[in-house]
Design a protein around this motif. Structure first.
Motif, short mmCIF file in Angstrom:
data_model
loop_
_atom_site.label_atom_id
_atom_site.label_comp_id
_atom_site.label_asym_id
_atom_site.label_seq_id
_atom_site.Cartn_x
_atom_site.Cartn_y
_atom_site.Cartn_z
N GLU A 1 0.83 -1.21 0.00
CA GLU A 1 0.00 0.00 0.00
C GLU A 1 0.87 1.26 0.00
OE1 GLU A 1 -2.70 -0.44 3.29
OE2 GLU A 1 -3.67 -2.17 2.35
N ALA A 2 1.94 1.26 0.76
CA ALA A 2 2.86 2.41 0.78
C ALA A 2 3.51 2.59 -0.59
CB ALA A 2 3.92 2.22 1.85
N ARG A 3 3.91 1.50 -1.20
CA ARG A 3 4.54 1.54 -2.53
C ARG A 3 3.55 2.11 -3.55
NH1 ARG A 3 5.84 -3.23 -2.39
NH2 ARG A 3 7.94 -2.97 -1.65
N ARG A 4 2.32 1.64 -3.53
CA ARG A 4 1.31 2.16 -4.46
C ARG A 4 1.13 3.66 -4.31
NH1 ARG A 4 -2.99 -2.25 -2.49
NH2 ARG A 4 -2.25 -4.06 -3.64
N LYS A 5 1.07 4.11 -3.06
CA LYS A 5 0.86 5.53 -2.79
C LYS A 5 2.00 6.37 -3.36
CE LYS A 5 -1.17 6.50 0.95
NZ LYS A 5 -1.55 6.67 2.35
N VAL A 6 3.23 5.94 -3.12
CA VAL A 6 4.39 6.68 -3.62
C VAL A 6 4.43 6.66 -5.15
CG1 VAL A 6 6.92 6.68 -3.72
CG2 VAL A 6 5.75 6.41 -1.52
N PHE A 7 4.26 5.49 -5.73
CA PHE A 7 4.35 5.38 -7.19
C PHE A 7 3.27 6.18 -7.90
CE2 PHE A 7 6.44 0.89 -6.97
CZ PHE A 7 7.56 1.45 -6.38
N SER A 8 2.06 6.20 -7.36
CA SER A 8 0.96 6.90 -8.02
C SER A 8 0.93 8.39 -7.69
CB SER A 8 -0.38 6.26 -7.67
OG SER A 8 -0.64 6.36 -6.28
N GLU B 1 -3.06 -0.86 -11.33
CA GLU B 1 -3.69 0.45 -11.54
C GLU B 1 -2.81 1.57 -10.98
OE1 GLU B 1 -7.63 2.85 -10.05
OE2 GLU B 1 -7.81 0.68 -10.36
N ALA B 2 -2.30 1.38 -9.77
CA ALA B 2 -1.46 2.41 -9.14
C ALA B 2 -0.16 2.60 -9.90
CB ALA B 2 -1.17 2.03 -7.69
N TYR B 3 0.51 1.52 -10.26
CA TYR B 3 1.80 1.61 -10.94
C TYR B 3 1.64 2.23 -12.33
CZ TYR B 3 3.78 -1.77 -7.54
OH TYR B 3 4.22 -2.41 -6.41
N SER B 4 0.53 1.93 -13.00
CA SER B 4 0.33 2.43 -14.36
C SER B 4 0.16 3.94 -14.42
CB SER B 4 -0.87 1.75 -15.02
OG SER B 4 -2.08 2.20 -14.42
N LYS B 5 -0.12 4.57 -13.29
CA LYS B 5 -0.25 6.04 -13.25
C LYS B 5 1.10 6.73 -13.39
CE LYS B 5 -4.41 5.97 -10.44
NZ LYS B 5 -5.02 6.22 -9.13
N ASN B 6 2.18 5.98 -13.21
CA ASN B 6 3.51 6.58 -13.21
C ASN B 6 4.31 6.16 -14.45
OD1 ASN B 6 6.15 7.41 -12.72
ND2 ASN B 6 5.91 7.17 -10.52
N ASP C 1 3.15 -2.74 -16.85
CA ASP C 1 3.55 -2.11 -18.11
C ASP C 1 4.72 -1.16 -17.93
OD1 ASP C 1 1.57 -3.40 -19.60
OD2 ASP C 1 0.09 -1.88 -19.09
N ASN C 2 5.24 -1.06 -16.73
CA ASN C 2 6.36 -0.17 -16.45
C ASN C 2 7.66 -0.78 -16.95
OD1 ASN C 2 4.33 -0.23 -13.93
ND2 ASN C 2 4.94 1.86 -14.37
N LYS C 3 8.69 0.07 -17.04
CA LYS C 3 10.02 -0.42 -17.38
C LYS C 3 10.50 -1.31 -16.24
CE LYS C 3 14.62 0.94 -18.67
NZ LYS C 3 15.49 1.99 -19.16
N VAL C 4 11.11 -2.45 -16.58
CA VAL C 4 11.63 -3.39 -15.59
C VAL C 4 13.09 -3.69 -15.95
CG1 VAL C 4 11.39 -5.67 -14.54
CG2 VAL C 4 9.34 -4.44 -15.30
N ILE C 5 13.96 -3.62 -14.96
CA ILE C 5 15.35 -4.01 -15.17
C ILE C 5 15.71 -5.07 -14.14
CG2 ILE C 5 16.02 -1.83 -16.24
CD1 ILE C 5 17.31 -1.01 -13.60
N PHE C 6 16.83 -5.74 -14.38
CA PHE C 6 17.25 -6.87 -13.56
C PHE C 6 18.64 -6.59 -13.01
CE2 PHE C 6 18.63 -11.60 -13.92
CZ PHE C 6 18.31 -11.84 -12.61
N THR C 7 18.76 -6.52 -11.69
CA THR C 7 20.06 -6.35 -11.05
C THR C 7 20.11 -7.21 -9.80
OG1 THR C 7 19.45 -4.54 -9.55
CG2 THR C 7 20.16 -3.91 -11.76
N PRO C 8 21.31 -7.46 -9.30
CA PRO C 8 21.40 -8.20 -8.03
C PRO C 8 20.82 -7.37 -6.89
CG PRO C 8 23.53 -8.12 -9.15
CD PRO C 8 22.61 -7.18 -9.88
N ASP C 9 20.58 -8.01 -5.78
CA ASP C 9 20.11 -7.33 -4.58
C ASP C 9 21.11 -6.25 -4.19
OD1 ASP C 9 19.66 -6.90 -1.60
OD2 ASP C 9 18.02 -8.25 -2.12
N MET C 10 20.61 -5.14 -3.68
CA MET C 10 21.47 -4.00 -3.32
C MET C 10 22.49 -4.35 -2.23
SD MET C 10 21.01 -1.50 -5.30
CE MET C 10 22.01 -0.30 -4.42
#
Length: 167
Positions: A57-64, A95-100, A121-130
């Motif tokens: 829910e926090a992630r959705r709020k920030v992304f949208s 729905e939330a992610y698609s707003k960004n 539908d967002n851009k996705v990249i692949f990297t190791p864990d931070m």
């Protein structure tokens, strides 16, 4: 690791950390002070999906909310359960992610990379864990044996037959 990465790789940016619990109060303040070239980053760690509702829910709020700035979701694993709740929560996240249009999702494993590509539908990249950005530690001790650690919760992905063979 994320903070170190940002401070090292983006030295011209000021690092400002807002903890998830302060998000509701902090979002309006950030909006008032946000510049066009500022970057929004959301911590990674593997809680994308419907297993940890409060984090999603926090992630959705920030992304949208911050749709006009580059928004990066640091390396994650993703898991929406294959049930009614999982499907409902997945649609809400979609729905939330698609707003960004400036959102970049970062997957930390191949399975999550594929799931993110097919879910959003967002851009996705692949990297190791931070955490791998951190310097390694030489513990200077002689190793004897190996530690075998696996998950036993709903995010477990290794079949029992494979575990038995490894043992």
């Amino acid at each position: 690791a994320e903070r170190k990465y940002i401070e090292n790789e983006f030295p011209n940016y000021q690092y400002i950390e807002i903890i998830e619990e302060d998000g509701d109060e902090a979002i309006p303040v950030v909006q008032e002070n946000l510049r066009k070239d500022d970057i929004i980053a959301f911590t990674g760690g593997g809680n994308m999906g419907n297993l940890y509702h409060n984090h999603e829910e926090a992630r959705r709020k920030v992304f949208s909310t911050f749709v006009n700035n580059l928004t990066i979701s640091f390396p994650q694993s993703i898991h929406f359960e294959d049930n009614e709740d999982g499907e409902i929560e997945k649609r809400i996240s979609q729905e939330a992610y698609s707003k960004n249009p400036n959102l970049v999702l970062v997957a930390r494993d191949a399975q999550s990379f594929h799931r993110m590509l097919t879910t959003f539908d967002n851009k996705v990249i692949f990297t190791p864990d931070m955490v791998l950005y951190m310097n390694s530690v030489d513990w200077k001790f002689e190793r004897n044996g190996a530690l075998f650690v696996l998950r036993h919760d709903s995010e477990k992905v290794v079949k029992q037959t494979t575990i038995d063979k490894i043992k």
